[in-house]
Design a protein around this motif. Sequence first.
Motif, short mmCIF file in Angstrom:
data_model
loop_
_atom_site.label_atom_id
_atom_site.label_comp_id
_atom_site.label_asym_id
_atom_site.label_seq_id
_atom_site.Cartn_x
_atom_site.Cartn_y
_atom_site.Cartn_z
N ARG A 155 -7.38 -4.55 8.15
CA ARG A 155 -6.97 -3.83 6.94
C ARG A 155 -7.69 -2.49 6.85
NH1 ARG A 155 -7.38 -8.83 4.02
NH2 ARG A 155 -9.34 -8.08 3.21
N PHE A 156 -9.00 -2.49 7.15
CA PHE A 156 -9.76 -1.24 7.12
C PHE A 156 -9.25 -0.27 8.18
CE2 PHE A 156 -13.57 -3.54 5.13
CZ PHE A 156 -13.25 -3.07 3.87
N ALA A 157 -8.96 -0.77 9.36
CA ALA A 157 -8.45 0.09 10.44
C ALA A 157 -7.10 0.68 10.05
CB ALA A 157 -8.33 -0.69 11.74
N ASP A 158 -6.24 -0.13 9.43
CA ASP A 158 -4.93 0.35 8.98
C ASP A 158 -5.09 1.40 7.90
OD1 ASP A 158 -2.06 0.22 9.11
OD2 ASP A 158 -2.12 -0.80 7.16
N ARG A 159 -6.00 1.15 6.96
CA ARG A 159 -6.25 2.12 5.89
C ARG A 159 -6.77 3.44 6.47
NH1 ARG A 159 -10.94 0.93 1.78
NH2 ARG A 159 -12.05 1.59 3.62
N ASP A 160 -7.67 3.34 7.45
CA ASP A 160 -8.20 4.56 8.09
C ASP A 160 -7.10 5.33 8.82
OD1 ASP A 160 -10.70 3.93 7.13
OD2 ASP A 160 -11.46 3.18 9.05
N ARG A 161 -6.21 4.62 9.53
CA ARG A 161 -5.09 5.28 10.22
C ARG A 161 -4.20 6.02 9.22
NH1 ARG A 161 -5.22 0.91 13.50
NH2 ARG A 161 -3.78 -0.28 12.22
N ASN A 162 -3.92 5.36 8.09
CA ASN A 162 -3.08 5.99 7.08
C ASN A 162 -3.75 7.23 6.51
OD1 ASN A 162 -0.95 4.20 7.26
ND2 ASN A 162 -1.81 2.81 5.75
N LEU A 163 -5.05 7.16 6.27
CA LEU A 163 -5.78 8.31 5.75
C LEU A 163 -5.77 9.47 6.75
CD1 LEU A 163 -7.51 9.64 3.58
CD2 LEU A 163 -9.51 8.52 4.61
#
Length: 79
Positions: A6-14
């Motif tokens: 989830r954190f990796a996905d959030r970082d990619r989106n950011l």
Amino acid sequence: MSTRLRFADRDRNLIMKINDALERIANDEYGYCESCEEEINEKRLRARPMTTMCIDCKEEQEREEARTKIRPGMMDEYE
């Protein structure tokens, strides 16, 4: 493990949003609402530098999403 994903996905989106904002800056499109094409208020840009919509258009978008969202049990009336 799922928390890390989830954190990796959030970082990619950011990162994608930052890159999009940088592209809008390069194209002299930064700071204008993608919906109404008016300038986005400086305070909003300071609070959310990656935003693509003025506060009025964003609030309207959120109201529309809330109106069209199907809530649990809502379809029971049609069965």
